[in-house]
Design a protein around this motif. Sequence first.
Motif, PDB file in Angstrom:
ATOM      1  N   ALA A 392       0.819  -1.203   0.000  1.00  0.00           N
ATOM      2  CA  ALA A 392       0.000   0.000   0.000  1.00  0.00           C
ATOM      3  C   ALA A 392       0.853   1.253   0.000  1.00  0.00           C
ATOM      4  CB  ALA A 392      -0.911   0.007   1.227  1.00  0.00           C
ATOM      5  N   ASN A 393       0.834   1.991  -1.064  1.00  0.00           N
ATOM      6  CA  ASN A 393       1.439   3.310  -1.135  1.00  0.00           C
ATOM      7  C   ASN A 393       2.936   3.294  -0.848  1.00  0.00           C
ATOM      8  OD1 ASN A 393      -1.485   3.688   0.449  1.00  0.00           O
ATOM      9  ND2 ASN A 393      -1.244   4.668  -1.529  1.00  0.00           N
ATOM     10  N   SER A 394       3.515   4.480  -0.967  1.00  0.00           N
ATOM     11  CA  SER A 394       4.955   4.570  -0.817  1.00  0.00           C
ATOM     12  C   SER A 394       5.302   4.898   0.628  1.00  0.00           C
ATOM     13  CB  SER A 394       5.467   5.657  -1.745  1.00  0.00           C
ATOM     14  OG  SER A 394       6.776   5.968  -1.420  1.00  0.00           O
ATOM     15  N   PHE A 395       6.034   4.000   1.272  1.00  0.00           N
ATOM     16  CA  PHE A 395       6.456   4.200   2.658  1.00  0.00           C
ATOM     17  C   PHE A 395       7.417   5.378   2.700  1.00  0.00           C
ATOM     18  CE2 PHE A 395       9.614   3.303   5.958  1.00  0.00           C
ATOM     19  CZ  PHE A 395       8.784   3.288   7.058  1.00  0.00           C
ATOM     20  N   PHE A 396       7.171   6.337   3.583  1.00  0.00           N
ATOM     21  CA  PHE A 396       7.943   7.572   3.496  1.00  0.00           C
ATOM     22  C   PHE A 396       8.619   8.007   4.785  1.00  0.00           C
ATOM     23  CE2 PHE A 396       8.852  11.891   2.219  1.00  0.00           C
ATOM     24  CZ  PHE A 396       9.167  11.703   0.887  1.00  0.00           C
ATOM     25  N   ALA A 397       7.945   7.882   5.892  1.00  0.00           N
ATOM     26  CA  ALA A 397       8.499   8.405   7.141  1.00  0.00           C
ATOM     27  C   ALA A 397       7.993   7.563   8.295  1.00  0.00           C
ATOM     28  CB  ALA A 397       8.061   9.854   7.348  1.00  0.00           C
ATOM     29  N   ALA A 398       8.771   7.547   9.387  1.00  0.00           N
ATOM     30  CA  ALA A 398       8.367   6.732  10.519  1.00  0.00           C
ATOM     31  C   ALA A 398       8.765   7.402  11.819  1.00  0.00           C
ATOM     32  CB  ALA A 398       9.034   5.363  10.444  1.00  0.00           C
ATOM     33  N   TYR A 399       7.955   7.173  12.839  1.00  0.00           N
ATOM     34  CA  TYR A 399       8.392   7.411  14.206  1.00  0.00           C
ATOM     35  C   TYR A 399       8.239   6.102  14.969  1.00  0.00           C
ATOM     36  CZ  TYR A 399       8.564   8.293  19.100  1.00  0.00           C
ATOM     37  OH  TYR A 399       8.932   8.197  20.425  1.00  0.00           O
ATOM     38  N   VAL A 400       9.318   5.608  15.526  1.00  0.00           N
ATOM     39  CA  VAL A 400       9.253   4.560  16.536  1.00  0.00           C
ATOM     40  C   VAL A 400      10.303   4.937  17.572  1.00  0.00           C
ATOM     41  CG1 VAL A 400       8.373   2.555  15.258  1.00  0.00           C
ATOM     42  CG2 VAL A 400      10.766   3.133  15.109  1.00  0.00           C
ATOM     43  N   PRO A 401      10.107   4.541  18.841  1.00  0.00           N
ATOM     44  CA  PRO A 401      11.059   4.964  19.872  1.00  0.00           C
ATOM     45  C   PRO A 401      12.491   4.607  19.486  1.00  0.00           C
ATOM     46  CG  PRO A 401       9.172   3.876  20.870  1.00  0.00           C
ATOM     47  CD  PRO A 401       9.035   3.706  19.393  1.00  0.00           C
ATOM     48  N   GLY A 402      13.377   5.554  19.633  1.00  0.00           N
ATOM     49  CA  GLY A 402      14.785   5.286  19.396  1.00  0.00           C
ATOM     50  C   GLY A 402      15.232   5.463  17.949  1.00  0.00           C
ATOM     51  N   PHE A 403      14.288   5.681  17.020  1.00  0.00           N
ATOM     52  CA  PHE A 403      14.638   5.886  15.609  1.00  0.00           C
ATOM     53  C   PHE A 403      15.417   7.191  15.482  1.00  0.00           C
ATOM     54  CE2 PHE A 403      13.064   4.945  11.182  1.00  0.00           C
ATOM     55  CZ  PHE A 403      13.108   3.573  11.296  1.00  0.00           C
ATOM     56  N   PRO A 404      16.590   7.186  14.857  1.00  0.00           N
ATOM     57  CA  PRO A 404      17.320   8.451  14.759  1.00  0.00           C
ATOM     58  C   PRO A 404      16.652   9.406  13.762  1.00  0.00           C
ATOM     59  CG  PRO A 404      18.493   6.726  13.574  1.00  0.00           C
ATOM     60  CD  PRO A 404      17.308   6.068  14.234  1.00  0.00           C
ATOM     61  N   VAL A 405      16.678  10.688  14.076  1.00  0.00           N
ATOM     62  CA  VAL A 405      16.175  11.698  13.133  1.00  0.00           C
ATOM     63  C   VAL A 405      17.385  12.201  12.354  1.00  0.00           C
ATOM     64  CG1 VAL A 405      15.024  13.918  12.902  1.00  0.00           C
ATOM     65  CG2 VAL A 405      14.349  12.342  14.713  1.00  0.00           C
ATOM     66  N   VAL A 406      17.544  11.719  11.133  1.00  0.00           N
ATOM     67  CA  VAL A 406      18.715  12.088  10.325  1.00  0.00           C
ATOM     68  C   VAL A 406      18.258  12.372   8.903  1.00  0.00           C
ATOM     69  CG1 VAL A 406      20.445  10.827  11.640  1.00  0.00           C
ATOM     70  CG2 VAL A 406      19.177   9.624   9.893  1.00  0.00           C
ATOM     71  N   PRO A 407      18.959  13.298   8.215  1.00  0.00           N
ATOM     72  CA  PRO A 407      18.574  13.566   6.830  1.00  0.00           C
ATOM     73  C   PRO A 407      18.899  12.378   5.935  1.00  0.00           C
ATOM     74  CG  PRO A 407      20.476  14.905   7.483  1.00  0.00           C
ATOM     75  CD  PRO A 407      20.078  14.113   8.681  1.00  0.00           C
ATOM     76  N   PHE A 408      18.310  12.331   4.750  1.00  0.00           N
ATOM     77  CA  PHE A 408      18.685  11.313   3.770  1.00  0.00           C
ATOM     78  C   PHE A 408      20.165  11.522   3.417  1.00  0.00           C
ATOM     79  CE2 PHE A 408      14.053  11.789   2.137  1.00  0.00           C
ATOM     80  CZ  PHE A 408      13.591  11.014   3.182  1.00  0.00           C
ATOM     81  N   PRO A 409      20.839  10.492   2.868  1.00  0.00           N
ATOM     82  CA  PRO A 409      22.256  10.665   2.530  1.00  0.00           C
ATOM     83  C   PRO A 409      22.485  11.871   1.604  1.00  0.00           C
ATOM     84  CG  PRO A 409      21.611   8.369   2.361  1.00  0.00           C
ATOM     85  CD  PRO A 409      20.356   9.139   2.592  1.00  0.00           C
ATOM     86  N   VAL A 410      23.706  12.421   1.685  1.00  0.00           N
ATOM     87  CA  VAL A 410      24.073  13.634   0.946  1.00  0.00           C
ATOM     88  C   VAL A 410      23.695  13.535  -0.531  1.00  0.00           C
ATOM     89  CG1 VAL A 410      26.035  15.068   0.249  1.00  0.00           C
ATOM     90  CG2 VAL A 410      25.979  14.014   2.518  1.00  0.00           C
ATOM     91  N   ASP A 411      23.105  14.607  -1.045  1.00  0.00           N
ATOM     92  CA  ASP A 411      22.734  14.723  -2.460  1.00  0.00           C
ATOM     93  C   ASP A 411      21.789  13.609  -2.923  1.00  0.00           C
ATOM     94  OD1 ASP A 411      22.638  16.209  -4.728  1.00  0.00           O
ATOM     95  OD2 ASP A 411      24.529  15.463  -5.579  1.00  0.00           O
ATOM     96  N   SER A 412      20.961  13.132  -2.001  1.00  0.00           N
ATOM     97  CA  SER A 412      19.948  12.156  -2.406  1.00  0.00           C
ATOM     98  C   SER A 412      18.599  12.625  -1.881  1.00  0.00           C
ATOM     99  CB  SER A 412      20.256  10.763  -1.844  1.00  0.00           C
ATOM    100  OG  SER A 412      19.944  10.707  -0.468  1.00  0.00           O
ATOM    101  N   GLY A 413      17.542  12.120  -2.457  1.00  0.00           N
ATOM    102  CA  GLY A 413      16.233  12.548  -1.993  1.00  0.00           C
ATOM    103  C   GLY A 413      15.139  11.621  -2.467  1.00  0.00           C
ATOM    104  N   ARG A 414      13.929  11.955  -2.034  1.00  0.00           N
ATOM    105  CA  ARG A 414      12.763  11.193  -2.463  1.00  0.00           C
ATOM    106  C   ARG A 414      11.761  12.171  -3.060  1.00  0.00           C
ATOM    107  NH1 ARG A 414      10.964   6.802   1.755  1.00  0.00           N
ATOM    108  NH2 ARG A 414      10.221   5.889  -0.197  1.00  0.00           N
TER     109      ARG A 414
END
Length: 586
Positions: A392-414
């Motif tokens: 179902a649909n494109s998985f994009f973002a998540a919150y679960v305890p302990g998940f690091p909040v970090v940007p996508f790798p340099v010069d990459s994106g969705r």
Amino acid sequence: MICRFFFYSLAIILSTAVGAGAVYFLQQNASPSAGGRPVRNFALLDQNGRYHQLYDYQSRRAVVLYSHDPGCPTASGIDNLNALRNEFTPDSVAFLLIDSSGNGRASHEAPDKKRNPKDIPILNDSTRLVAESLGTVRSGEAVVIDPVNWTVRYRGPIDDRSHYQTETQDPTKNYLKEAIVALSTGHPVEISERISVGCPIDFGTNIDANALSYSHSIAPILQKRCVSCHQTGGIGPWAMESHALVQAWAGQMRQAIMLKQMPPWHADPLVGEFRHSLALPPEETKTLVRWINAGAPRGTGPDPLQTKSENTVDDWPLGEPDIILTVPTFKIPAEGILAWQYVKLPIPIEEDTWIRAVHMKPSNREATHHIFGFVEYPKERKQEEPQWAEGANSFFAAYVPGFPVVPFPVDSGRLIPSGSKMIFQRHYLTVGRPTEDNLQLGLYLHDKPPAMEYKMATAINMGVRIPANTRAHPESASVVIPEDGQLHAIYPHMHYRGDSIRVKVRYPDGNEERLLSVPNYQFQWQMSYQLRHPKPMPGGTQVTVDAIFDNSSHNPANPDPSKEVRWGPLSTQEMLVNYMMYTTPR
Ligand code: HEC
């Protein structure tokens, strides 16, 4: 978790002695009776990276821990131990070797039958904290433990031969065997302590825990490794806000550390290297545990935990987002089991937009089990939508305890096409009083299209079928990465029966590599493992995940061991999925 306090004495004596020589001297003069010393639970990894908890051997009549140093001449005593082991069934007596020599698990891979027996677990006690807690000061010493009350019933050598005689003479006294037999037949152990011959364990010189400054040594470790979660409003169940609070929790802290439950980082340190690791380094582990063993003294100096640092929980650590989607407040009742909540919001963008980072931010972390965000493409562009495992649909973002909040790798994106919507899947837990959650999703945009796309490949096994009452049931899944890329993150997923997981790759040239091993998988910790060095993956690389499920009553998280379990979205059903995040040129 089981929380127990045990009174503890000899380690304090040991911890004030300086150096192995002094420890040796103490042991010579120790009271003749080993009987009765309580043994606290601990967990260590063995030579194959498997997780062993002492109290797992509860159903045995005796547990034998044998201090093993593969580099010591007495290591040849292992043969005698093995012979003795064969006289008892594994269900009645557990035999475990403990290596506190500091040589590490790598030294157990040498193909030397005597020094590195393959079929008996060699637990790696690289911090020596288990030796300290057992009161073991040299290799060649066996400790027999009574699992009824977890006390030591015998301590000493296997028998009365000295090590250079082991192959030439018969023993006249089989101390260890007699102790095991007495214990398993309910008789008193006649000889409960003998001095053994072996190489001293090097506890290091800095073991005076009373000299450790809470202000300068302890509080900074807690601030660095624990406080991000253990603060008011954080996900930890208690806030480390003063020495007094930490001291009151010291027993649970030691237990959680010794069982490798806290900090919540469960990857085998010998497999792969990861960014944002929450692991407590061995030196800091020793410092903390020794300080707790000494009574967690306050000492002098300011209390750094009391100087209110500003609460970091409500921040946007990546800066103010370009777009914030605000989800209507969800009222969480005091009790009951809540169905997953779905909310769909339009994404306010005029044109196709490249995203460089996302941050899913619930306001109420205490009650948030998980939140996933999926992008639903507009109808006319449905065929472009990347499919994820469950279709179902494109998985994009998540919150679960302990998940690091970090940007996508340099010069990459969705990419988010204009006209798309964000679907939020929210799972809340009740906490005994009515609460609410105000959820926000922050999106960070690229100024210009990036060179690479950040993608996901999924190894999935929807055919998992785990028999009832089974302690170690294997299943696996694999996926072939279709194009050249660089692997950045691994996110394994199972439910309550998940016991351990290993991820490996097989390159098109046939070479294999282990990427991740989680010997003690915990469902409540859905970790994403970010590779320290991104791995080039030629198209055609196969990723395999090997999992073990524990559907027995031994697994404390198991909701019902009497049922066969199959694939399903509920936590009480099972999954085996491994998401691999990689970049590939657009
Ligand atoms: C990533 C967040 C996080 C970090 C970092 C963290 N904790 Fe925790 N801690 C939790 C959560 C959540 C729980 C409750 C759930 C659980 O036990 O898994 C918990 C539970 C505990 C408990 C209670 C266990 C029990 O007996 O029930 C102790 C003690 C503890 N943590 C100590 C520590 C110590 C010491 C550190 C640092 C060395 C630390 N934690 C680091 C989140 C964290």
